[in-house]
Enzyme design. Structure first.
Site, PDB file in Angstrom:
ATOM      1  N   GLY A   2       0.780  -1.229   0.000  1.00 32.84           N
ATOM      2  CA  GLY A   2       0.000   0.000   0.000  1.00 32.84           C
ATOM      3  C   GLY A   2       0.810   1.277   0.000  1.00 32.84           C
ATOM      4  N   ASN A  42       1.442   3.281  -2.537  1.00 34.90           N
ATOM      5  CA  ASN A  42       0.704   4.304  -3.285  1.00 34.90           C
ATOM      6  C   ASN A  42      -0.509   4.785  -2.492  1.00 34.90           C
ATOM      7  OD1 ASN A  42       1.753   5.181  -5.885  1.00 34.90           O
ATOM      8  ND2 ASN A  42       1.695   3.031  -6.465  1.00 34.90           N
ATOM      9  N   ARG A  94     -15.253 -13.897  -9.196  1.00 34.94           N
ATOM     10  CA  ARG A  94     -14.897 -12.492  -9.400  1.00 34.94           C
ATOM     11  C   ARG A  94     -16.093 -11.590  -9.093  1.00 34.94           C
ATOM     12  NH1 ARG A  94     -12.678 -10.760 -15.173  1.00 34.94           N
ATOM     13  NH2 ARG A  94     -11.136 -12.312 -14.568  1.00 34.94           N
ATOM     14  N   ARG A 113      -6.531  -7.661  -8.626  1.00 33.85           N
ATOM     15  CA  ARG A 113      -7.692  -8.392  -9.120  1.00 33.85           C
ATOM     16  C   ARG A 113      -8.273  -7.628 -10.304  1.00 33.85           C
ATOM     17  NH1 ARG A 113      -7.706 -13.246  -7.785  1.00 33.85           N
ATOM     18  NH2 ARG A 113      -9.947 -13.365  -8.182  1.00 33.85           N
ATOM     19  N   LEU A 171     -11.309  -6.358 -12.320  1.00 27.83           N
ATOM     20  CA  LEU A 171     -12.701  -6.084 -11.976  1.00 27.83           C
ATOM     21  C   LEU A 171     -13.630  -6.610 -13.073  1.00 27.83           C
ATOM     22  CD1 LEU A 171     -12.288  -2.414 -10.728  1.00 27.83           C
ATOM     23  CD2 LEU A 171     -12.363  -4.489  -9.342  1.00 27.83           C
ATOM     24  N   ASN A 190      -6.687   3.908 -11.981  1.00 25.00           N
ATOM     25  CA  ASN A 190      -5.639   2.921 -11.713  1.00 25.00           C
ATOM     26  C   ASN A 190      -4.289   3.521 -12.071  1.00 25.00           C
ATOM     27  OD1 ASN A 190      -4.578   0.319 -11.049  1.00 25.00           O
ATOM     28  ND2 ASN A 190      -4.365  -0.114 -13.233  1.00 25.00           N
ATOM     29  N   HIS A 201      -0.477   2.347 -13.475  1.00 29.10           N
ATOM     30  CA  HIS A 201       0.134   1.223 -14.187  1.00 29.10           C
ATOM     31  C   HIS A 201       1.603   1.549 -14.478  1.00 29.10           C
ATOM     32  CE1 HIS A 201       0.285  -2.312 -16.746  1.00 29.10           C
ATOM     33  NE2 HIS A 201       0.887  -1.585 -17.671  1.00 29.10           N
ATOM     34  N   SER A 253       1.833   5.398 -15.673  1.00 31.34           N
ATOM     35  CA  SER A 253       0.653   6.067 -16.214  1.00 31.34           C
ATOM     36  C   SER A 253      -0.498   5.945 -15.217  1.00 31.34           C
ATOM     37  CB  SER A 253       0.214   5.431 -17.536  1.00 31.34           C
ATOM     38  OG  SER A 253       1.256   5.408 -18.485  1.00 31.34           O
ATOM     39  N   ASP A 280      -6.190  -1.978 -18.906  1.00 27.90           N
ATOM     40  CA  ASP A 280      -5.205  -0.903 -19.103  1.00 27.90           C
ATOM     41  C   ASP A 280      -5.442  -0.105 -20.386  1.00 27.90           C
ATOM     42  OD1 ASP A 280      -3.921  -1.756 -16.771  1.00 27.90           O
ATOM     43  OD2 ASP A 280      -2.605  -3.118 -17.856  1.00 27.90           O
ATOM     44  N   ALA A 331       8.411   7.614  -8.729  1.00 23.60           N
ATOM     45  CA  ALA A 331       7.622   8.457  -9.628  1.00 23.60           C
ATOM     46  C   ALA A 331       6.124   8.243  -9.395  1.00 23.60           C
ATOM     47  CB  ALA A 331       7.983   8.140 -11.084  1.00 23.60           C
ATOM     48  N   GLU A 332       5.731   6.998  -9.124  1.00 17.41           N
ATOM     49  CA  GLU A 332       4.320   6.707  -8.854  1.00 17.41           C
ATOM     50  C   GLU A 332       3.814   7.519  -7.665  1.00 17.41           C
ATOM     51  OE1 GLU A 332       3.461   2.542  -8.455  1.00 17.41           O
ATOM     52  OE2 GLU A 332       4.711   1.998 -10.172  1.00 17.41           O
TER      53      GLU A 332
END
Length: 321
Positions: free
Chosen positions: A15, A17, A67, A93, A95, A109, A111, A138, A147, A175-176
């Site tokens: 976690g 981010n 799912r 996961r 979605l 999201n 990526h 991104s 994505d 960078a994220e």
């Protein structure tokens, strides 16, 4: 103080981010707050940090569940916490399509590649293997296709000679942490950004036949017909005449309809100070949950009320196909 957008963050691991988002949300001018951290992994390290910081948490292990069942549980927790957006931060996961459709435009999201390059997994190894000079990260809107949603922001990270996927990943992660809070803040603020809202209205209005833009009383307006004899069918209002609303003004069928709309749905409609006496209603844009299909319907209806019959007949004919 401006209202803050409510966000649920989905995680599967440490976690980091999520932590970057959480601490960014504590800044006085942050446009969002985290109301829930949810995970499919009871051992996710980020849950402990969230609890330490007083953020509500939720866990529902995906093991033994479909799912769809997993998504229903996670969605119920997000909705129960009052979340308006879902932000994926290392949620491992995929979605379901139904989930994504219900939250269309409200799931983000991050990526670890420069999309559209290297969707999916092993992005750093693929970038190094291809001889790329840069990897990166991104932030994108989540759609049913993996994505593939609108890319909102990117940061390039140089690939050094001798880099391994792990060494590159460590720099990309830095960078994220910088990019994600900024991109989320910008995205959730778009509903209060006059330039963004105006651009949306402009695209919808000018998509109608024989329309053009023309200022009216210092505000953008949209007309149907010729430059010389066209009629206004919409006006864009950015908090004019002392009102708090950013809105598009469109024509109603009567004063009775206008007053009924304002009385029954004051969160959506208001009577404009200048145009209201002529039966124009304001459709409020700077509010959560704006239905842009609804805005488009109002624009077309107002256009029909002003357009010459030769144009409405053409549109009616087109609608048959």
């Amino acid at each position: 103080m401006a209202r803050k957008a409510k966000i649920a963050v989905f995680i599967s691991g440490g976690g980091t981010n999520m932590a970057a988002l959480l601490y960014a949300s504590r800044a006085p001018d942050a446009p969002f707050e985290i109301v829930l951290v949810a995970s499919n992994n009871p051992q996710a390290g980020g849950l402990e940090l969230a609890r330490l910081e007083g953020v509500e948490t939720f866990v529902h292990s995906h093991k033994g569940h479909s799912r769809e069942a997993q998504d229903i549980a996670m969605e119920a927790a997000a909705s129960g916490a009052g979340a308006e957006y879902i932000v994926l931060a290392g949620y491992m996961r995929i979605l379901s399509e139904d989930f994504v459709r219900r939250w269309e435009g409200r799931i983000l999201n991050i990526h670890p590649s420069l999309l559209p390059k290297y969707k999916g997994l092993d992005t750093h190894a693929r970038a190094i293997g291809a001889g790329d000079s840069h990897g990166g990260v991104s932030v994108h809107v989540v759609t049913a296709e993996l994505d593939a949603g609108e890319v909102l922001a990117q940061t390039r990270v140089a690939i050094a000679e001798g880099d391994t996927p792990d060494t590159l990943a460590a720099r990309v992660l830095l960078a994220e942490h910088q990019l994600y809070p900024r991109a989320v803040a910008e995205y959730v603020s778009r509903g209060n950004d006059p330039d963004f809202l105006y651009a949306k209205v402009r695209d919808l209005a000018l998509a109608l036949p024989e329309t053009h833009e023309k200022d009216s009383h210092g505000s953008p307006g949209f007309r149907v017909g010729t430059e010389k004899s066209g009629k206004f069918f919409a006006h864009f209002s950015d908090q004019h005449h002392g009102v708090e609303h950013i809105a598009v003004l469109v024509k109603t069928s009567s004063m009775d309809e206008l007053l009924n709309l304002v009385e029954t749905q004051p969160e959506v409609y208001f009577k404009p100070a200048y145009y209201g006496a002529s039966g124009w209603v304001g459709v409020i844009l700077n509010r959560s949950g704006v239905d842009w299909d609804h805005v488009a319907e109002w624009l077309e209806r107002s256009w029909r009320a002003c357009a010459p019959s030769r144009l409405t007949k053409l549109l009616d004919a087109a609608d048959q196909f």
